[in-house]
Structure formats: structure tokens, C-alpha cells
Design a protein around this motif. Structure first.
Motif, short mmCIF file in Angstrom:
data_model
loop_
_atom_site.label_atom_id
_atom_site.label_comp_id
_atom_site.label_asym_id
_atom_site.label_seq_id
_atom_site.Cartn_x
_atom_site.Cartn_y
_atom_site.Cartn_z
N ARG A 141 39.00 -97.47 -36.35
CA ARG A 141 38.82 -98.29 -35.16
C ARG A 141 39.31 -97.54 -33.94
O ARG A 141 40.19 -96.68 -34.02
N LEU A 142 38.74 -97.89 -32.81
CA LEU A 142 39.21 -97.38 -31.53
C LEU A 142 40.42 -98.22 -31.15
O LEU A 142 40.30 -99.40 -30.84
N ALA A 143 41.60 -97.62 -31.23
CA ALA A 143 42.84 -98.36 -31.01
C ALA A 143 43.21 -98.47 -29.54
O ALA A 143 43.95 -99.36 -29.15
N GLY A 144 42.71 -97.54 -28.73
CA GLY A 144 43.04 -97.59 -27.32
C GLY A 144 42.72 -96.28 -26.64
O GLY A 144 42.03 -95.42 -27.18
N ILE A 145 43.28 -96.14 -25.45
CA ILE A 145 43.10 -94.93 -24.66
C ILE A 145 44.43 -94.60 -24.01
O ILE A 145 45.18 -95.49 -23.63
N SER A 146 44.71 -93.30 -23.93
CA SER A 146 45.95 -92.86 -23.30
C SER A 146 45.67 -91.54 -22.59
O SER A 146 45.18 -90.59 -23.22
N GLY A 147 45.94 -91.49 -21.31
CA GLY A 147 45.69 -90.28 -20.56
C GLY A 147 44.23 -89.86 -20.61
O GLY A 147 43.94 -88.68 -20.74
N HIS A 148 43.34 -90.81 -20.55
CA HIS A 148 41.89 -90.57 -20.58
C HIS A 148 41.40 -90.07 -21.94
O HIS A 148 40.28 -89.59 -22.05
N GLN A 149 42.21 -90.15 -22.98
CA GLN A 149 41.80 -89.73 -24.32
C GLN A 149 41.73 -90.95 -25.23
O GLN A 149 42.64 -91.79 -25.22
N ARG A 150 40.67 -91.00 -26.01
CA ARG A 150 40.51 -92.11 -26.96
C ARG A 150 41.45 -91.91 -28.15
O ARG A 150 41.62 -90.79 -28.62
#
Length: 155
Positions: A141-150
Motif C-alpha cells: 500500500r501507499l502509506a504516505g509521502i515524505s519529502g516529495h517521495q512516496r
């Protein structure tokens, strides 16, 4: 490419007509029916429809070892890909037929309003950390984004 399966049937019928062949519906069903099995249930999956067609064909057909396969996928803006392959010996031991069927069966229906919400949702573009809710049932699953990285998670 089967963003909707009726298009695949129309294209096949057109090709047969163009080549001077009979367009009997039973013959068309025998020729491409296996490839549309998963797409008929799932609906428009865009690029994935090519590979769902392949999975359905391999899962539902008799032994295809050594048989050539052709793939055509297109996108908007006059872009298309055509490629071919040959089914290798031993492929049947690698099929995931039961897993494919279970994945299809565990889908959750969404109403139009929910679909629009999902379709229109965007991550903020501020470079921050943004989590996504757990709402799918797949193995990743896509858990989130951090610093423009998935950020992806295995379940």
C-alpha cells in the motif's frame, strides 16, 4: 488493450472484416473471450488492462507453451506500444490463478461520490510528511509521502 472489453471485441471484429474473414460472434468469443474475463469484472484499469488480459488468458486457457502472444496498448495523444512474446515451458507452475481470483473477490464497491473523492484527491505539494489511510486490501500500500517521495508498505 481493454480499457473496456467491448472495445476489444469491436477491434477484433474490425480486424477480421478488414482481412476478409467471417465475424461470427462465437468465433470471436473463442478467439479473445479468455483475455476479457478479468477485465469484464474489474472494469477500466487503463494500462493494467493489458496485463489483466494476459493473466486471464494464462489462467483460463489450455496449455499455451510455445505459443506466440501479441500485445497492443495505446494512450491518448497518439502513443502506442506493440510487443510480442512466447509462452515458456513451465509457466503453468508459476500461475497465481487462485490468488488472482481472491484479489478480485475481495474488492470493495464504491459509490460514485467516493470514486470522485478518490479520483480528485492529491497529496499536498509542500514537501512535508503526509500519511494515507489504510483503505486497500492488497499486499502493498501507499502509506504516505515524505519529502516529495512516496512511501510504500508491505502488509
Amino acid at each position: 488493450h481493454q480499457p473496456f472489453t467491448k472495445m476489444a471485441y469491436k477491434a477484433h471484429r474490425h480486424l477480421l472484416n478488414y482481412c476478409g474473414h467471417d465475424t461470427d460472434q462465437d468465433d470471436i468469443d473463442r478467439a479473445i473471450g479468455h483475455t476479457t474475463a478479468y477485465n469484464r469484472v474489474i472494469g477500466n484499469s487503463y494500462t493494467a488492462s493489458v496485463y489483466l488480459g494476459l493473466a486471464a488468458l494464462l489462467d483460463r486457457s489450455e496449455d499455451l507453451t510455445g505459443r506466440p502472444l501479441a500485445f497492443l496498448s495505446y494512450g491518448s495523444g497518439s502513443v502506442a506500444e506493440f510487443f510480442a512474446g512466447t509462452v515458456v515451458a513451465g509457466y503453468r507452475e508459476r500461475l497465481r490463478t487462485d490468488a488472482n481470483r481472491r484479489a478480485i473477490e475481495r474488492r470493495t464497491e464504491v459509490d460514485h461520490a467516493r470514486y470522485r473523492d478518490l479520483h480528485e484527491w492529491r497529496f499536498p505539494a509542500d514537501g512535508g510528511e503526509h500519511a494515507t489511510p489504510e483503505q486497500t486490501t492488497g499486499p502493498f500500500r501507499l502509506a504516505g509521502i515524505s519529502g516529495h517521495q512516496r512511501i510504500y508498505q508491505a502488509r
